[in-house]
Design an enzyme around this catalytic site. Structure first.
Site, PDB file in Angstrom:
ATOM      1  N   GLY A 129       6.348  -2.895  -0.018  1.00  0.00           N
ATOM      2  CA  GLY A 129       5.157  -1.353  -0.552  1.00  0.00           C
ATOM      3  C   GLY A 129       5.853  -1.795  -1.997  1.00  0.00           C
ATOM      4  O   GLY A 129       4.881  -2.799  -2.814  1.00  0.00           O
ATOM      5  N   GLU A 240      -6.508  -1.638 -10.799  1.00  0.00           N
ATOM      6  CA  GLU A 240      -6.612  -0.641 -10.206  1.00  0.00           C
ATOM      7  C   GLU A 240      -6.062   0.692 -10.594  1.00  0.00           C
ATOM      8  O   GLU A 240      -6.053   1.819 -10.383  1.00  0.00           O
ATOM      9  CB  GLU A 240      -5.654  -1.299  -8.911  1.00  0.00           C
ATOM     10  N   GLN A 277      -2.593  38.091 -16.537  1.00  0.00           N
ATOM     11  CA  GLN A 277      -2.684  37.007 -17.657  1.00  0.00           C
ATOM     12  C   GLN A 277      -1.373  35.128 -16.762  1.00  0.00           C
ATOM     13  O   GLN A 277      -2.009  34.603 -16.701  1.00  0.00           O
ATOM     14  CB  GLN A 277      -1.024  37.531 -18.777  1.00  0.00           C
TER      15      GLN A 277
HETATM   16  C1  FAD Z   1      -4.765   5.939   2.258  1.00  0.00           C
HETATM   17  C2  FAD Z   1      -3.745   4.327   1.624  1.00  0.00           C
HETATM   18  C3  FAD Z   1      -4.826   3.641   0.813  1.00  0.00           C
HETATM   19  C4  FAD Z   1      -3.697   2.457   0.343  1.00  0.00           C
HETATM   20  N1  FAD Z   1      -4.615   1.290  -0.120  1.00  0.00           N
HETATM   21  C5  FAD Z   1      -4.196  -0.335  -0.597  1.00  0.00           C
HETATM   22  C6  FAD Z   1      -5.019  -1.459  -0.417  1.00  0.00           C
HETATM   23  O1  FAD Z   1      -5.776  -1.472  -0.393  1.00  0.00           O
HETATM   24  N2  FAD Z   1      -4.255  -2.503  -0.781  1.00  0.00           N
HETATM   25  C7  FAD Z   1      -2.940  -2.427  -0.576  1.00  0.00           C
HETATM   26  O2  FAD Z   1      -2.928  -3.426  -0.074  1.00  0.00           O
HETATM   27  N3  FAD Z   1      -2.719  -1.539  -0.529  1.00  0.00           N
HETATM   28  C8  FAD Z   1      -3.190  -0.436  -0.341  1.00  0.00           C
HETATM   29  N4  FAD Z   1      -2.076   1.062   0.089  1.00  0.00           N
HETATM   30  C9  FAD Z   1      -0.510   0.482   0.289  1.00  0.00           C
HETATM   31  C10 FAD Z   1       0.646   1.489  -1.609  1.00  0.00           C
HETATM   32  O3  FAD Z   1      -0.363   0.756  -2.542  1.00  0.00           O
HETATM   33  C11 FAD Z   1       1.480   1.906  -1.214  1.00  0.00           C
HETATM   34  O4  FAD Z   1       1.809   2.969  -0.468  1.00  0.00           O
HETATM   35  C12 FAD Z   1       2.471   2.582  -2.580  1.00  0.00           C
HETATM   36  O5  FAD Z   1       2.263   0.641  -3.278  1.00  0.00           O
HETATM   37  C13 FAD Z   1       3.366   2.672  -2.020  1.00  0.00           C
HETATM   38  O6  FAD Z   1       4.417   1.455  -1.006  1.00  0.00           O
HETATM   39  P1  FAD Z   1       4.818   2.290   0.304  1.00  0.00           P
HETATM   40  O7  FAD Z   1       3.864   2.981   1.281  1.00  0.00           O
HETATM   41  O8  FAD Z   1       5.633   0.980   0.615  1.00  0.00           O
HETATM   42  O9  FAD Z   1       6.502   2.856   0.447  1.00  0.00           O
HETATM   43  P2  FAD Z   1       8.206   2.668  -0.820  1.00  0.00           P
HETATM   44  O10 FAD Z   1       8.155   1.525  -1.643  1.00  0.00           O
HETATM   45  O11 FAD Z   1       8.754   2.539   0.596  1.00  0.00           O
HETATM   46  O12 FAD Z   1       8.513   3.852  -1.390  1.00  0.00           O
HETATM   47  C14 FAD Z   1       8.887   4.818  -0.524  1.00  0.00           C
HETATM   48  C15 FAD Z   1       9.113   5.933  -1.607  1.00  0.00           C
HETATM   49  O13 FAD Z   1      10.571   5.004  -2.582  1.00  0.00           O
HETATM   50  C16 FAD Z   1      10.735   4.959  -3.200  1.00  0.00           C
HETATM   51  N5  FAD Z   1      11.372   4.161  -4.409  1.00  0.00           N
HETATM   52  C17 FAD Z   1      10.675   2.621  -4.010  1.00  0.00           C
HETATM   53  N6  FAD Z   1      11.164   1.480  -4.370  1.00  0.00           N
HETATM   54  C18 FAD Z   1      11.490   2.622  -5.389  1.00  0.00           C
HETATM   55  C19 FAD Z   1      11.854   2.022  -6.614  1.00  0.00           C
HETATM   56  N7  FAD Z   1      12.696   0.673  -7.090  1.00  0.00           N
HETATM   57  N8  FAD Z   1      12.855   2.857  -7.531  1.00  0.00           N
HETATM   58  C20 FAD Z   1      12.720   4.474  -7.120  1.00  0.00           C
HETATM   59  N9  FAD Z   1      11.756   4.426  -6.593  1.00  0.00           N
HETATM   60  C21 FAD Z   1      11.192   3.980  -4.939  1.00  0.00           C
HETATM   61  C22 FAD Z   1       9.099   5.156  -3.459  1.00  0.00           C
HETATM   62  O14 FAD Z   1       8.367   6.228  -5.703  1.00  0.00           O
HETATM   63  C23 FAD Z   1       8.559   5.944  -2.547  1.00  0.00           C
HETATM   64  O15 FAD Z   1       8.603   7.845  -3.126  1.00  0.00           O
HETATM   65  C24 FAD Z   1      -2.799   2.109   0.356  1.00  0.00           C
HETATM   66  C25 FAD Z   1      -1.489   3.287   0.796  1.00  0.00           C
HETATM   67  C26 FAD Z   1      -2.620   4.445   1.261  1.00  0.00           C
HETATM   68  C27 FAD Z   1      -1.467   5.574   1.465  1.00  0.00           C
END
Ligand code: FAD
Length: 381
Positions: A129, A240, A277
């Site tokens: 991700g 994006e 307030q």
């Molecule tokens: C509704 C939806 C639509 C989407 N659409 C697309 C799309 O069209 N195409 C596509 O390719 N993707 C898409 N995504 C994917 C999206 O871009 C990823 O979910 C996002 O980049 C985070 O990746 P992950 O979910 O694997 O989280 P992870 O990378 O596993 O992260 C989990 C947590 O760990 C933290 N973390 C990870 N690495 C670090 C670091 N180095 N330092 C500090 N914190 C860290 C993150 O900030 C997060 O809080 C979509 C996701 C959703 C939910």
């Protein structure tokens, strides 16, 4: 930072369209969790699906400023509609425009511009991700084809889309330097749709898995250079992120508008609640953040329009970080000001809160935005 006459006209047109055509469906598509195909047909007639695509390829032209105008305008009324629209015009079409060959643009863009085909972009995988360069989807050369194997997840428009910009590893040992961009089309042998996700928000924007099992992609669908996909991916992410910032701004503004209206109408203890307030301060802080987000989004949009999306990561990350957190905080504050009514579906602020939740996650999380900003700060030492 002055909008041109054409941009003002676009702003007014989108605002009217969103109010008259998008807003009335927003609650229904949220409840029914369905893609608003009727709205996309209307957007096609207005030319909004060809935004950013030059006229010679069937589009209506425009660039990042115009995309942000439409993104903000649609997001005020329906975050789902704008999410699917953004995946189509920005994540998919704009990147093909920037990086495709003349032949590819002539072949692929007219159907995207007219809305005959719906686009999306697939980089995220179950185990990749934030760490997107850890992707495992593999592409192996086989004569005039590449054979793709792997699974992409969380793909906006995945369940309903026709054309996807897909990133895969052509050199698995090389992380970022081993990624290539491909256009994969519905109907390609070995390409199928996986599960559609049930989500907290963005109910009208279908999100799903894409599966590649010995999927045969013709060489003519390689976008850019083999192993040169990271540059394409990063420029796409930058664009994006700014668009998501503009969408967040729209959402934050709508939360402020609804909360101000409610606060000045709701009477408790014989007074308008906005005259207490603590409520007044909330509204003032919401408005202040909207003003700051507005300045960040538009200054960056005009800069990016001049220089292109590749070189602007810090300011874009800052705009995305601030605007997305503003959308989420304003949605929380709006629901607080609505009291119990903020928690039920009679008023749209409940949906705004669910829709705002994704803005600090999608397109790169707030933590990743901070990382990008810090890395740029370090470079300046
Ligand atoms: C509704 C939806 C639509 C989407 N659409 C697309 C799309 O069209 N195409 C596509 O390719 N993707 C898409 N995504 C994917 C999206 O871009 C990823 O979910 C996002 O980049 C985070 O990746 P992950 O979910 O694997 O989280 P992870 O990378 O596993 O992260 C989990 C947590 O760990 C933290 N973390 C990870 N690495 C670090 C670091 N180095 N330092 C500090 N914190 C860290 C993150 O900030 C997060 O809080 C979509 C996701 C959703 C939910």
């Amino acid at each position: 930072m002055e909008f041109s006459e054409e941009q003002i006209l676009l702003k007014n047109t989108v605002s009217r369209f969103a109010k008259e055509q998008v807003a009335p469906l927003a609650s229904e598509i949220d409840e029914q969790e369905r893609f608003p195909s009727e709205t996309f047909e209307k957007m096609s007639q207005l030319g909004l699906l060809g935004l950013g695509i030059p006229e010679e390829y069937g589009g209506v032209g425009g660039g990042i400023v115009e995309s942000c105008i439409v993104g903000e305008g649609l997001a005020r009324y329906c975050a789902s509609t704008v999410a699917s629209w953004g995946a189509h015009v920005d994540l998919c079409a704009a990147n093909i425009c920037r990086n495709g060959s003349e032949e590819q643009k002539k072949r692929l863009l007219p159907d995207l511009a007219s809305g005959k085909k719906l686009g999306g972009m697939a980089m995220t995988e179950p185990d990749a991700g934030s760490d997107v360069f850890a992707m495992k989807t593999r592409a192996v050369e086989d004569g005039d084809f590449f054979i793709l194997n792997g699974r992409k997840t969380f793909i906006t428009n995945g369940p309903v889309g026709d054309i996807f910009l897909v990133y895969a590893k052509t050199d698995p040992k090389a992380r970022g330097k081993g990624i290539t961009a491909f256009v994969v089309e519905k109907g390609f042998q070995g390409f199928s749709k996986g599960k559609k996700f049930k989500k907290l928000g963005w109910h009208g924007s279908p999100t799903g898995d894409l599966i590649f099992e010995d999927c045969r992609v013709p060489r003519e669908n390689v976008i850019g250079e083999i192993n040169g996909g990271a540059k394409i991916l990063l420029s796409g992410l930058n664009s994006e992120r700014l668009l998501l910032a503009a969408e967040s701004l729209g959402l934050a503004k709508e939360c402020l508008k609804d909360a101000t209206q409610y606060g000045t109408e709701r009477i408790q203890f014989g007074k308008r609640i906005a005259d207490f307030q603590m409520v007044m301060e909330k509204l003032a802080r919401m408005a202040t953040k909207v003003e700051a987000a507005k300045a960040m989004v538009w200054s960056q949009a005009f800069k990016m329009a001049g220089k292109g999306p590749a070189s602007m990561s810090m300011e874009t990350a800052a705009a995305k970080l601030f605007a997305s957190e503003t959308a989420l905080q304003n949605a929380l504050d709006a629901t607080q000001i609505f009291g119990g009514y903020g928690y039920i579906r009679e008023f749209p602020v409940e949906r705004y809160l669910r829709d705002a939740r994704i803005m600090t996650i999608g397109g790169g999380t707030s933590e990743i935005m901070c990382q990008v900003i810090f890395r740029e700060l370090e470079k300046g030492l």
